[in-house]
Design a protein around this motif. Sequence first.
Motif, PDB file in Angstrom:
ATOM      1  N   ALA A  77      -0.131   8.970   8.729  1.00  0.00           N
ATOM      2  CA  ALA A  77      -0.238   8.014   7.631  1.00  0.00           C
ATOM      3  C   ALA A  77      -1.277   6.960   7.966  1.00  0.00           C
ATOM      4  N   GLU A  78      -1.929   6.443   6.938  1.00  0.00           N
ATOM      5  CA  GLU A  78      -2.912   5.378   7.106  1.00  0.00           C
ATOM      6  C   GLU A  78      -2.727   4.359   5.996  1.00  0.00           C
ATOM      7  N   ALA A  79      -3.002   3.102   6.314  1.00  0.00           N
ATOM      8  CA  ALA A  79      -2.960   2.043   5.304  1.00  0.00           C
ATOM      9  C   ALA A  79      -4.091   1.064   5.598  1.00  0.00           C
ATOM     10  N   GLU A  80      -4.802   0.660   4.558  1.00  0.00           N
ATOM     11  CA  GLU A  80      -5.833  -0.372   4.689  1.00  0.00           C
ATOM     12  C   GLU A  80      -5.328  -1.607   3.964  1.00  0.00           C
ATOM     13  N   TYR A 137       0.878  -1.176   0.000  1.00  0.00           N
ATOM     14  CA  TYR A 137       0.000   0.000   0.000  1.00  0.00           C
ATOM     15  C   TYR A 137       0.915   1.225   0.000  1.00  0.00           C
ATOM     16  N   GLN A 138       0.858   2.013  -1.065  1.00  0.00           N
ATOM     17  CA  GLN A 138       1.771   3.137  -1.216  1.00  0.00           C
ATOM     18  C   GLN A 138       1.205   4.388  -0.561  1.00  0.00           C
ATOM     19  N   GLY A 139       1.955   4.961   0.392  1.00  0.00           N
ATOM     20  CA  GLY A 139       1.576   6.217   1.032  1.00  0.00           C
ATOM     21  C   GLY A 139       2.590   7.299   0.713  1.00  0.00           C
ATOM     22  N   PHE A 140       2.494   8.424   1.408  1.00  0.00           N
ATOM     23  CA  PHE A 140       3.444   9.514   1.198  1.00  0.00           C
ATOM     24  C   PHE A 140       4.727   9.224   1.956  1.00  0.00           C
ATOM     25  N   LYS A 153      -6.813  -1.885   9.367  1.00  0.00           N
ATOM     26  CA  LYS A 153      -6.682  -0.447   9.134  1.00  0.00           C
ATOM     27  C   LYS A 153      -5.616   0.050  10.100  1.00  0.00           C
ATOM     28  N   ASN A 170       6.212   6.512   2.382  1.00  0.00           N
ATOM     29  CA  ASN A 170       6.201   5.228   3.069  1.00  0.00           C
ATOM     30  C   ASN A 170       5.331   4.265   2.271  1.00  0.00           C
ATOM     31  N   LYS A 171       5.518   2.981   2.543  1.00  0.00           N
ATOM     32  CA  LYS A 171       4.605   1.977   2.015  1.00  0.00           C
ATOM     33  C   LYS A 171       4.456   0.884   3.060  1.00  0.00           C
TER      34      LYS A 171
END
Length: 274
Positions: A147-150, A28-31, A134, A33-34
């Motif tokens: 940051a959040e990742a699902e 899951y690609q974030g800003f 989540k 970070n992943k």
Amino acid sequence: MIRLAIAFLVLGTAVAWSDPGPVASDWYQGFNNKARLLAGTATRNGDPGLYAGVEVTMPEGWKTYWRSPGDAGGVPPEFDWQGSDNLASATVLFTAPHRMHDKAGDVVGYKNGVVFPVAVKPVDPSKPVMLHGKIAYGVCKDICIPAEAELQLVIPPDVGTSEELTNVLARVPVALPRPRIDPTLAGWRLDQNNGKPKLVLNVETAELATADTFVEAPGGVFVPLPKRVTDASGKAVFEVDLTDGVDIKDLKGKPLTVTMIDGKGQSETTITLE
């Protein structure tokens, strides 16, 4: 014909005993970070079990936080497993963190990347677990960014062995320290001289240069980071100033978790201020 039969027998045996291997979700690609989920059978303290891992990677120089972020504040990670299927429980564990110096003060966490191991208990071990998480956390360099990742991962009942997760679990502080490997709490006292209470911790360690200690209170009550004041005969001595942003009345009678790390190992124990 006999040789052919033996060959098929050997091949069949190899297939029957082959390890299907661990599983992992897509990233899951974030800003800056992943994140992803991984899972497999892993061993902790000699006991095998089913584990998942929340893996977060960041660019060089970026960091994320431990469950207790430190004096300068920060965003401790949060995990929500609602929406999972065939999941009785998911218990997040934390590998040994490190103290890091920030412009605002000292923080506690991980640089560049971390795997948060998760002990997974299925409702029905004979069926797959659909793990849905989540995850909320902070990533920081010069500034901190929420940051959040699902994430979602199906864990088959015959999931294979994960050497990676076993290695991660080896860095989770233990309640029963390994002799001459893990640092231990050799003694502690509550010093209330001059009306300025402080908690004094004597940590026995084989690696004085890298020894560090963290103290947590239940219910989110703030406890300042211990400060190292001296070393003495194989022990690192730390003090916690209980006048710095905390009322000692909020701590008395409550279990405090003391986490100790050094270059060889890590352990944790519980003390109660009476």
